[in-house]
Enzyme design. Structure first.
Site, PDB file in Angstrom:
ATOM      1  N   CYS A  79      19.569  51.730 -30.498  1.00 14.51           N
ATOM      2  CA  CYS A  79      18.934  50.449 -31.059  1.00 14.51           C
ATOM      3  C   CYS A  79      17.856  49.968 -30.286  1.00 14.51           C
ATOM      4  O   CYS A  79      17.618  50.031 -29.088  1.00 14.51           O
ATOM      5  CB  CYS A  79      19.954  49.488 -30.987  1.00 14.51           C
ATOM      6  SG  CYS A  79      19.199  47.642 -31.776  1.00 14.51           S
ATOM      7  N   CYS A  82      18.377  46.441 -28.461  1.00 16.60           N
ATOM      8  CA  CYS A  82      19.225  46.453 -27.184  1.00 16.60           C
ATOM      9  C   CYS A  82      19.770  47.716 -26.577  1.00 16.60           C
ATOM     10  O   CYS A  82      20.416  47.602 -25.853  1.00 16.60           O
ATOM     11  CB  CYS A  82      20.506  45.555 -27.666  1.00 16.60           C
ATOM     12  SG  CYS A  82      21.649  46.458 -28.683  1.00 16.60           S
ATOM     13  N   CYS A 127      23.186  46.762 -35.935  1.00 18.50           N
ATOM     14  CA  CYS A 127      23.625  47.057 -34.670  1.00 18.50           C
ATOM     15  C   CYS A 127      24.963  46.306 -34.375  1.00 18.50           C
ATOM     16  O   CYS A 127      24.715  45.138 -34.361  1.00 18.50           O
ATOM     17  CB  CYS A 127      22.567  47.074 -33.656  1.00 18.50           C
ATOM     18  SG  CYS A 127      23.048  47.183 -31.993  1.00 18.50           S
ATOM     19  N   CYS A 130      23.628  43.709 -31.099  1.00 18.26           N
ATOM     20  CA  CYS A 130      22.738  42.552 -31.156  1.00 18.26           C
ATOM     21  C   CYS A 130      22.447  42.079 -32.477  1.00 18.26           C
ATOM     22  O   CYS A 130      21.872  41.180 -32.863  1.00 18.26           O
ATOM     23  CB  CYS A 130      21.243  43.007 -30.644  1.00 18.26           C
ATOM     24  SG  CYS A 130      20.422  44.233 -31.813  1.00 18.26           S
ATOM     25  N   CYS A 150      21.208  55.686 -43.976  1.00 20.69           N
ATOM     26  CA  CYS A 150      19.455  55.719 -44.139  1.00 20.69           C
ATOM     27  C   CYS A 150      18.749  54.773 -43.289  1.00 20.69           C
ATOM     28  O   CYS A 150      19.057  53.637 -43.746  1.00 20.69           O
ATOM     29  CB  CYS A 150      18.883  55.708 -45.518  1.00 20.69           C
ATOM     30  SG  CYS A 150      17.546  55.959 -46.054  1.00 20.69           S
TER      31      CYS A 150
END
Length: 166
Positions: A79, A82, A127, A130, A150
């Site tokens: 991510c 984070c 995510c 976060c 995707c």
């Protein structure tokens, strides 16, 4: 007696309000609490304007524009908000859609919510740590899962090396 135009306008207004409520994003993610929470100013300071638009405002990048689309080394896609490990390079595949695609996230890496934008019902992927918007998941991917995660490349960072088991 009710004028026909007033009646039709009233009916159209009721359907318009219902359609707008149906088309907007589900508020479930907004109410959810995440391990990493920052103020809007903190997110803006950390992310590029493009990353902020995707991760925090649920935008998307232009297809074929992500450098991660051509990333074929072994490693982990994390991510951009984070740095939580999200996808192993072992599950990446060329979907032909213009966005980095994976058939499976790492365990306990992502969350999902309903997305009703653009008059469609889709599954939004974020995510787990976060809450950053990553993209969408579809059921037209390859075996073994049949899923296509995707993802927006700007929502991800790549860490080369030995990937975690998928």
């Amino acid at each position: 007696m009710i004028d026909r135009r007033i009646l039709l306008a009233s009916v159209a207004s009721v359907f318009g309000v219902a359609a707008l409520r149906w088309l907007r994003l589900s508020p479930a993610k907004a109410a959810e609490k995440f391990e990493v929470e920052k103020t809007d100013a903190e997110w803006r300071a950390q992310l590029t304007p493009e990353q902020y638009g995707i991760l925090r405002q649920e935008g998307t990048e232009r297809p074929w524009s992500s450098p991660l689309l051509k990333e074929h080394r072994k490693g982990i896609f994390a991510c951009a908000g984070c740095d939580l490990a999200l996808f192993s390079s072992e599950t990446k595949f060329d979907s032909g859609t213009g966005w980095p695609s994976f058939y499976k996230p790492l365990d306990n890496a992502v969350g999902e919510t309903q997305d009703r934008t653009f008059g469609m019902l889709r599954t939004e992927v974020h995510c787990r740590r976060c809450g950053g918007h990553l993209g969408h998941v579809f059921d037209d991917g390859p075996k073994p899962t049949g899923l296509r995660y995707c993802m927006d490349g700007l929502a991800l960072t790549f860490h080369p090396g030995t990937p975690q088991p998928s």
